[in-house]
Design a protein around this motif. Structure first.
Motif, PDB file in Angstrom:
ATOM      1  N   VAL A   1      -1.596  11.801   0.279  1.00 17.92           N
ATOM      2  CA  VAL A   1      -1.889  12.775   1.328  1.00 17.92           C
ATOM      3  C   VAL A   1      -3.384  12.782   1.611  1.00 17.92           C
ATOM      4  CG1 VAL A   1      -1.699  15.182   2.040  1.00 17.92           C
ATOM      5  CG2 VAL A   1       0.064  14.161   0.574  1.00 17.92           C
ATOM      6  N   GLY A   2      -3.720  12.583   2.885  1.00 15.56           N
ATOM      7  CA  GLY A   2      -5.105  12.617   3.301  1.00 15.56           C
ATOM      8  C   GLY A   2      -5.358  13.771   4.263  1.00 15.56           C
ATOM      9  N   PRO A   3      -6.518  13.805   4.871  1.00 12.10           N
ATOM     10  CA  PRO A   3      -6.835  14.887   5.812  1.00 12.10           C
ATOM     11  C   PRO A   3      -6.030  14.781   7.093  1.00 12.10           C
ATOM     12  CG  PRO A   3      -8.571  13.228   5.801  1.00 12.10           C
ATOM     13  CD  PRO A   3      -7.639  12.863   4.695  1.00 12.10           C
ATOM     14  N   ARG A   4      -5.959  15.878   7.800  1.00 18.34           N
ATOM     15  CA  ARG A   4      -5.299  15.880   9.103  1.00 18.34           C
ATOM     16  C   ARG A   4      -6.024  14.932  10.062  1.00 18.34           C
ATOM     17  NH1 ARG A   4      -4.349  22.270  10.669  1.00 18.34           N
ATOM     18  NH2 ARG A   4      -3.644  23.017   8.614  1.00 18.34           N
ATOM     19  N   ARG A   5      -5.278  14.432  11.031  1.00 20.16           N
ATOM     20  CA  ARG A   5      -5.879  13.653  12.110  1.00 20.16           C
ATOM     21  C   ARG A   5      -6.190  14.560  13.287  1.00 20.16           C
ATOM     22  NH1 ARG A   5      -1.773   8.690  13.014  1.00 20.16           N
ATOM     23  NH2 ARG A   5      -0.449  10.484  13.462  1.00 20.16           N
ATOM     24  N   ALA A   6      -7.289  14.285  13.944  1.00 15.54           N
ATOM     25  CA  ALA A   6      -7.640  15.050  15.140  1.00 15.54           C
ATOM     26  C   ALA A   6      -6.563  14.864  16.199  1.00 15.54           C
ATOM     27  CB  ALA A   6      -8.988  14.589  15.687  1.00 15.54           C
ATOM     28  N   GLY A   7      -6.195  15.967  16.846  1.00 14.74           N
ATOM     29  CA  GLY A   7      -5.228  15.898  17.932  1.00 14.74           C
ATOM     30  C   GLY A   7      -3.779  16.015  17.509  1.00 14.74           C
ATOM     31  N   ASP A   8      -3.511  16.237  16.216  1.00 16.61           N
ATOM     32  CA  ASP A   8      -2.130  16.366  15.729  1.00 16.61           C
ATOM     33  C   ASP A   8      -1.751  17.834  15.595  1.00 16.61           C
ATOM     34  OD1 ASP A   8      -1.602  13.704  15.604  1.00 16.61           O
ATOM     35  OD2 ASP A   8      -1.700  13.528  13.429  1.00 16.61           O
TER      36      ASP A   8
ATOM     37  N   GLU B   1       0.840  -1.188   0.000  1.00 16.59           N
ATOM     38  CA  GLU B   1       0.000   0.000   0.000  1.00 16.59           C
ATOM     39  C   GLU B   1       0.874   1.236   0.000  1.00 16.59           C
ATOM     40  OE1 GLU B   1      -1.204   0.811   4.490  1.00 16.59           O
ATOM     41  OE2 GLU B   1      -1.594  -1.290   3.934  1.00 16.59           O
ATOM     42  N   LYS B   2       0.247   2.370  -0.232  1.00 18.64           N
ATOM     43  CA  LYS B   2       0.979   3.624  -0.191  1.00 18.64           C
ATOM     44  C   LYS B   2       1.060   4.131   1.246  1.00 18.64           C
ATOM     45  CE  LYS B   2      -0.401   5.185  -4.821  1.00 18.64           C
ATOM     46  NZ  LYS B   2      -1.108   6.253  -5.585  1.00 18.64           N
ATOM     47  N   LEU B   3       2.117   4.859   1.524  1.00 24.14           N
ATOM     48  CA  LEU B   3       2.249   5.489   2.828  1.00 24.14           C
ATOM     49  C   LEU B   3       1.206   6.592   2.962  1.00 24.14           C
ATOM     50  CD1 LEU B   3       3.989   5.755   5.444  1.00 24.14           C
ATOM     51  CD2 LEU B   3       5.257   7.550   4.237  1.00 24.14           C
ATOM     52  N   GLN B   4       0.514   6.602   4.083  1.00 28.33           N
ATOM     53  CA  GLN B   4      -0.513   7.607   4.329  1.00 28.33           C
ATOM     54  C   GLN B   4       0.090   8.809   5.055  1.00 28.33           C
ATOM     55  OE1 GLN B   4      -3.790   7.166   3.120  1.00 28.33           O
ATOM     56  NE2 GLN B   4      -2.654   5.497   2.133  1.00 28.33           N
ATOM     57  N   ILE B   5      -0.036   9.967   4.467  1.00 31.45           N
ATOM     58  CA  ILE B   5       0.405  11.207   5.093  1.00 31.45           C
ATOM     59  C   ILE B   5      -0.824  11.966   5.551  1.00 31.45           C
ATOM     60  CG2 ILE B   5       1.541  13.434   4.709  1.00 31.45           C
ATOM     61  CD1 ILE B   5       3.425  12.052   2.798  1.00 31.45           C
ATOM     62  N   HIS B   6      -0.906  12.197   6.848  1.00 29.25           N
ATOM     63  CA  HIS B   6      -2.101  12.797   7.438  1.00 29.25           C
ATOM     64  C   HIS B   6      -1.942  14.315   7.497  1.00 29.25           C
ATOM     65  CE1 HIS B   6      -3.434   8.765   8.457  1.00 29.25           C
ATOM     66  NE2 HIS B   6      -2.259   8.544   9.019  1.00 29.25           N
ATOM     67  N   GLY B   7      -2.367  14.953   6.442  1.00 29.75           N
ATOM     68  CA  GLY B   7      -2.333  16.413   6.402  1.00 29.75           C
ATOM     69  C   GLY B   7      -1.165  16.953   5.608  1.00 29.75           C
ATOM     70  N   GLY B   8      -1.482  17.727   4.563  1.00 35.39           N
ATOM     71  CA  GLY B   8      -0.450  18.361   3.768  1.00 35.39           C
ATOM     72  C   GLY B   8      -0.595  19.862   3.708  1.00 35.39           C
TER      73      GLY B   8
ATOM     74  N   GLY C   1       4.299  21.907   4.389  1.00 37.23           N
ATOM     75  CA  GLY C   1       2.884  21.585   4.579  1.00 37.23           C
ATOM     76  C   GLY C   1       2.608  20.338   5.383  1.00 37.23           C
ATOM     77  N   SER C   2       3.640  19.542   5.671  1.00 38.63           N
ATOM     78  CA  SER C   2       3.428  18.334   6.471  1.00 38.63           C
ATOM     79  C   SER C   2       3.855  18.580   7.908  1.00 38.63           C
ATOM     80  CB  SER C   2       4.183  17.144   5.868  1.00 38.63           C
ATOM     81  OG  SER C   2       5.580  17.324   5.966  1.00 38.63           O
ATOM     82  N   ALA C   3       3.366  17.744   8.824  1.00 41.59           N
ATOM     83  CA  ALA C   3       3.645  17.924  10.243  1.00 41.59           C
ATOM     84  C   ALA C   3       5.114  17.654  10.551  1.00 41.59           C
ATOM     85  CB  ALA C   3       2.764  17.002  11.067  1.00 41.59           C
ATOM     86  N   ILE C   4       5.641  18.394  11.512  1.00 43.05           N
ATOM     87  CA  ILE C   4       7.049  18.275  11.911  1.00 43.05           C
ATOM     88  C   ILE C   4       7.120  17.671  13.311  1.00 43.05           C
ATOM     89  CG2 ILE C   4       9.133  19.567  12.490  1.00 43.05           C
ATOM     90  CD1 ILE C   4       8.305  21.612  10.364  1.00 43.05           C
TER      91      ILE C   4
END
Length: 330
Positions: free
Chosen positions: A278-285, A203-210, A217-220
């Motif tokens: 790239v998908g949507p952000r996760r809650a709490g991140d 599968e592809k790696l899921q990136i939560h929020g771009g 644009g991605s989380a650090i």
């Protein structure tokens, strides 16, 4: 005399037991095996299968093994899960810590190291974030750990307990000698990417929020190698034995990497591209979490050995390869 390591059959607990063994320190592992595995804990340490919230089992462990110090890792750590099941997190992380501290008081144990988290800061106003930043948890996970920190402070004041609380940033990697690593479902970026890089997950790696307010644009996150983290605990133990006094410290490298920078590290290490989506952000991140680690470097004289994202990735990949071989023989 022995050190009790709760959660000793889990990811960080197993590395702590290895560090204690390498240092010649007698230790006892306690774990209910809800997420850990008995084989992950070093065989040299006596193993007790019990829940840290079981007061009767704790009393027996303290009595049978002459426990003089406790290093507490047992608990639940997944942010999305904590949002779905908050009561489980307050029970596993806060209520069970109360039970453990009561057992320490009853047994006369005076030295305690607590595994906390940078999640207690929520979304900090400044970065890097220091230990003096406001506690403003945005998830039940962070809140349950912040509550446990307060309980520990109050218990320590009332019962003459000395403690070190270590607030971890993003723990990653595996023992450089391949003796331990992260098991279970891949809920963290580097473990998931390592499995994909080895072809263990098709599968592809899921990136939560771009679309975070970061350079790409991605989380650090501040990724700290698990063996360096275990070493920080050894040094915290020495501080307590030397009557250094109670303190709360960040444990991170003070350097953040974005999700895309971690993907680049996998490309460098493997020499191959990694597909992602790239998908949507996760809650709490929060957008970024980076440690101000000046205090731990000064107070504990902590000098990380594995402060290199490529090395962290290499050890994670090596561990997943070993884990796959092990599971293939069972």
């Amino acid at each position: 005399m022995s050190v009790l390591v709760t959660g000793g059959a889990g990811y960080i607990g197993a590395h702590m037991l290895l560090a204690l063994e390498d240092a010649g320190e007698p230790a006892v592992a306690l774990d209910n095996l809800s997420t850990g595995a008995r084989w992950l804990a070093p065989k040299a340490a006596p193993f007790v299968e019990a829940d840290v919230g079981d007061a009767e089992a704790l009393a027996k462990v303290f009595a049978d093994h002459d426990i003089t110090e406790v290093i507490h890792f047992a608990g639940s750590i997944l942010v999305p899960e904590s949002i779905r099941h908050p009561l489980d997190y307050y029970r596993n992380n806060t209520a069970n810590t109360i039970t453990l501290l009561r057992a320490c008081v009853d047994a006369g144990v005076k030295r305690f190291i607590f595994s906390s988290t940078a999640a207690v800061y929520g979304t900090p106003a400044r970065t890097p974030v220091s230990e003096t930043a406001p506690i403003h948890s945005i998830t039940p996970y962070g809140a349950s750990m912040a509550m446990s920190e307060r309980v520990l402070q109050d218990a320590a004041a009332a019962h003459d307990i000395s403690y070190v609380t270590l607030r971890y940033f993003n723990v990653a990697g595996a023992d450089p000698r391949g003796r331990a690593g992260e098991i279970g479902k891949p809920t963290h970026l580097i473990k998931a990417a390592a499995q994909i890089a080895l072809g263990l997950r098709q599968e592809k790696l899921q990136i939560h929020g771009g679309d975070y307010p970061t350079p790409d644009g991605s989380a650090i996150r501040d990724y700290v190698h698990v063996s360096d983290l275990a070493q920080a605990h050894l040094e915290a133990l020495e501080r307590l034995r030397g009557a250094g006094g109670s303190i709360t410290l960040n444990c991170g490298y003070g350097r953040g990497y974005s999700v895309y920078e971690v993907v680049d590290a996998f490309r460098r290490v493997t020499g191959a591209e990694m597909d992602y989506e790239v998908g949507p952000r996760r809650a709490g991140d929060p957008p970024q979490l980076i440690a101000d680690n000046a205090a731990i470097r000064t107070v504990l004289d902590w000098r990380p050995r594995y402060d290199d994202i490529d090395f962290i990735v290499e050890t994670a990949i090596d561990w997943e390869r070993r884990l796959a071989a092990r599971e293939g023989t069972n």
